[in-house]
Design a protein around this motif. Sequence first.
Motif, PDB file in Angstrom:
ATOM      1  N   THR A   1       0.837  -1.197   0.000  1.00 52.53           N
ATOM      2  CA  THR A   1       0.000   0.000   0.000  1.00 52.53           C
ATOM      3  C   THR A   1       0.875   1.252   0.000  1.00 52.53           C
ATOM      4  O   THR A   1       1.897   1.296   0.698  1.00 52.53           O
ATOM      5  N   ALA A   2       0.477   2.254  -0.796  1.00 51.96           N
ATOM      6  CA  ALA A   2       1.146   3.572  -0.773  1.00 51.96           C
ATOM      7  C   ALA A   2       0.134   4.590  -0.255  1.00 51.96           C
ATOM      8  O   ALA A   2      -0.850   4.887  -0.919  1.00 51.96           O
ATOM      9  N   TRP A   3       0.338   5.059   0.978  1.00 49.92           N
ATOM     10  CA  TRP A   3      -0.528   6.085   1.560  1.00 49.92           C
ATOM     11  C   TRP A   3       0.046   7.457   1.220  1.00 49.92           C
ATOM     12  O   TRP A   3       1.236   7.567   0.957  1.00 49.92           O
ATOM     13  N   ALA A   4      -0.799   8.479   1.278  1.00 46.16           N
ATOM     14  CA  ALA A   4      -0.270   9.846   1.166  1.00 46.16           C
ATOM     15  C   ALA A   4       0.659  10.054   2.363  1.00 46.16           C
ATOM     16  O   ALA A   4       0.256   9.833   3.502  1.00 46.16           O
ATOM     17  N   GLY A   5       1.891  10.413   2.089  1.00 44.02           N
ATOM     18  CA  GLY A   5       2.835  10.645   3.189  1.00 44.02           C
ATOM     19  C   GLY A   5       3.551   9.398   3.644  1.00 44.02           C
ATOM     20  O   GLY A   5       4.439   9.468   4.498  1.00 44.02           O
ATOM     21  N   GLN A   6       3.168   8.228   3.138  1.00 51.17           N
ATOM     22  CA  GLN A   6       3.817   6.973   3.546  1.00 51.17           C
ATOM     23  C   GLN A   6       4.029   6.130   2.286  1.00 51.17           C
ATOM     24  O   GLN A   6       3.183   5.302   1.943  1.00 51.17           O
ATOM     25  N   PRO A   7       5.124   6.368   1.581  1.00 51.27           N
ATOM     26  CA  PRO A   7       5.317   5.704   0.290  1.00 51.27           C
ATOM     27  C   PRO A   7       5.538   4.198   0.429  1.00 51.27           C
ATOM     28  O   PRO A   7       5.931   3.718   1.489  1.00 51.27           O
ATOM     29  N   PHE A   8       5.277   3.483  -0.655  1.00 51.58           N
ATOM     30  CA  PHE A   8       5.608   2.052  -0.740  1.00 51.58           C
ATOM     31  C   PHE A   8       7.047   2.004  -1.251  1.00 51.58           C
ATOM     32  O   PHE A   8       7.368   2.601  -2.276  1.00 51.58           O
ATOM     33  N   SER A   9       7.909   1.279  -0.545  1.00 51.42           N
ATOM     34  CA  SER A   9       9.333   1.413  -0.872  1.00 51.42           C
ATOM     35  C   SER A   9       9.840   0.356  -1.862  1.00 51.42           C
ATOM     36  O   SER A   9      10.912   0.524  -2.421  1.00 51.42           O
ATOM     37  N   GLY A  10       9.083  -0.716  -2.082  1.00 48.12           N
ATOM     38  CA  GLY A  10       9.599  -1.785  -2.943  1.00 48.12           C
ATOM     39  C   GLY A  10       9.434  -1.487  -4.423  1.00 48.12           C
ATOM     40  O   GLY A  10       8.933  -0.426  -4.823  1.00 48.12           O
ATOM     41  N   HIS A  11       9.858  -2.410  -5.258  1.00 48.75           N
ATOM     42  CA  HIS A  11       9.691  -2.293  -6.709  1.00 48.75           C
ATOM     43  C   HIS A  11       8.446  -3.080  -7.118  1.00 48.75           C
ATOM     44  O   HIS A  11       8.170  -4.142  -6.571  1.00 48.75           O
ATOM     45  N   VAL A  12       7.696  -2.557  -8.040  1.00 49.83           N
ATOM     46  CA  VAL A  12       6.480  -3.233  -8.507  1.00 49.83           C
ATOM     47  C   VAL A  12       6.795  -3.840  -9.885  1.00 49.83           C
ATOM     48  O   VAL A  12       7.164  -3.119 -10.816  1.00 49.83           O
ATOM     49  N   GLY A  13       6.666  -5.137  -9.966  1.00 47.71           N
ATOM     50  CA  GLY A  13       7.027  -5.816 -11.212  1.00 47.71           C
ATOM     51  C   GLY A  13       5.810  -6.076 -12.086  1.00 47.71           C
ATOM     52  O   GLY A  13       4.670  -5.696 -11.748  1.00 47.71           O
ATOM     53  N   GLU A  14       6.037  -6.729 -13.221  1.00 48.36           N
ATOM     54  CA  GLU A  14       4.948  -7.144 -14.115  1.00 48.36           C
ATOM     55  C   GLU A  14       4.003  -8.043 -13.325  1.00 48.36           C
ATOM     56  O   GLU A  14       4.454  -8.865 -12.513  1.00 48.36           O
ATOM     57  N   GLY A  15       2.732  -7.900 -13.534  1.00 53.86           N
ATOM     58  CA  GLY A  15       1.772  -8.770 -12.850  1.00 53.86           C
ATOM     59  C   GLY A  15       1.515  -8.362 -11.408  1.00 53.86           C
ATOM     60  O   GLY A  15       0.833  -9.079 -10.672  1.00 53.86           O
ATOM     61  N   GLU A  16       2.029  -7.199 -11.007  1.00 47.33           N
ATOM     62  CA  GLU A  16       1.825  -6.753  -9.620  1.00 47.33           C
ATOM     63  C   GLU A  16       1.150  -5.377  -9.587  1.00 47.33           C
ATOM     64  O   GLU A  16       1.206  -4.621 -10.562  1.00 47.33           O
ATOM     65  N   ALA A  17       0.529  -5.066  -8.440  1.00 45.30           N
ATOM     66  CA  ALA A  17      -0.116  -3.759  -8.231  1.00 45.30           C
ATOM     67  C   ALA A  17       0.116  -3.339  -6.794  1.00 45.30           C
ATOM     68  O   ALA A  17       0.415  -4.173  -5.930  1.00 45.30           O
ATOM     69  N   VAL A  18      -0.016  -2.035  -6.526  1.00 39.01           N
ATOM     70  CA  VAL A  18       0.056  -1.528  -5.146  1.00 39.01           C
ATOM     71  C   VAL A  18      -1.207  -0.716  -4.894  1.00 39.01           C
ATOM     72  O   VAL A  18      -1.601   0.114  -5.716  1.00 39.01           O
TER      73      VAL A  18
END
Length: 431
Positions: free
Chosen positions: A90-107
């Motif tokens: 999850t990427a919240w406002a003010g709290q970014p998602f730090s990983g990499h999002v690959g093919e076939g993935e969503a956040v």
Amino acid sequence: MIERQSSCDDALEPSLLPVEEARRRLFSSLQVVDELQNVYINKALGRVLAADVISPLDVPAQANSAMDGYAISRSSIPNSGEASLAVIGTAWAGQPFSGHVGEGEAVRIFTGGIMPEGTDTVVIQEHVRLAPGDSSGTESIDVDCHVVPGKNVRQAGEDVTRGQAVLQGGRKLQAADIGILASLGIHRVEVIRPLEVAFFTTGDELQSLDEHAIGTDLEPGKLFDSNRYTLAALLAGLQVNVIDMGIVRDDETETRRVLQAAAASADVVITSGGVSAGEADFVTRVFHELGEVSFWKLAMRPGRPLAYGHIGKAAFFGLPGNPVAVMVTFLEFVQPALKYLSGMRDIEPLMLPARCLSRLRKPPGRVEYQRGVMSLDNNGELTVESTGKQGAGRLSSMSKANCLIVIASEADGVLPGDRVHVQPFHGLLPG
Ligand code: AMP
Ligand code: MG
């Protein structure tokens, strides 16, 4: 037979200066104030920027989501049919998602959340089908091929780019400008110092209004000094420092003393009354003695006697006494001059074409500023009607009006249906 001398009753008087020439003389004689102040942005509303503001940042600083939904790479979705994507965080406002999002993935992402690495598009939550979590508890979503690449993403720098001149010098700061400055992390700005404006009214007939006196009786032969209050109100909308010097009696020595004091303490001096050619018109006399007169009699109505020039370093405007003439000459000459001196670049009043519904009488030879009420007709066309009788003493005509009808010098009246130009008070009258 009595030989008639020129007067404000004359339609054509060769000695009257055309309004255009008067404006040229006015602006070529003014010098913008060159002292600056550095002010906190919370105190900067209405102040004039001294120089361009260059953005130190991109706004937004990073690409982020404009909607609640799912951040994906558009290349994860085929060009026909659907794809199932694993929701890996999850990427919240003010709290970014730090990983990499690959093919076939969503956040999972919320409005204002920073776009995770590997994503370029947000699919709004209303456009996905949630699939039940698998045995490991990972949720997945089904997304179809209609997703538009880059959709619902606010790109870095799309509002303002770093290095861009985001606000121009000479701009009077408005609410949105203050917000822009804050969004750039700029907490102080250089502005031009406010003008000092001294003003007084003249006339033995004038009676002042005490702040605390209730039901003040008008003494015989007197009239209430309305011009000083009108002038104070007009100046109040202009972010200038005012020095109210009261009423000056029709007395030469007194007029000289107060004019000298005003010119010594202010950038601009404004007076009302006493600028005609009568015995009691001491402002004219003293101004000619103390100052450099740039013009005095203009081809306009109202406002034929409008004295302008300098007394020492101060710009001097001797406005007529009639209350409507005070307002019209203020709006047409004093206000643009005050704006110009304050460093503002946008000083010309808005002029709109309108169809006049009334018959307006006027002889050729002077520009007239008549009071009008403008409105949109059923076809959406701007029309204007006269407020009625136009005497320069009828302040109620100004109060009823919402615009000035500007009639060119050469025009010989206006017939119903004729095109005229109007200056709307909204944006013209301060405050
Ligand atoms: P003056 O140019 O001084 O002769 O003024 C012309 C007319 O304007 C006077 O006869 C008054 O009726 C009016 N007037 C002058 N000064 C004021 C004022 N301060 N407030 C209201 N009316 C004024
Ligand atoms: Mg007078």
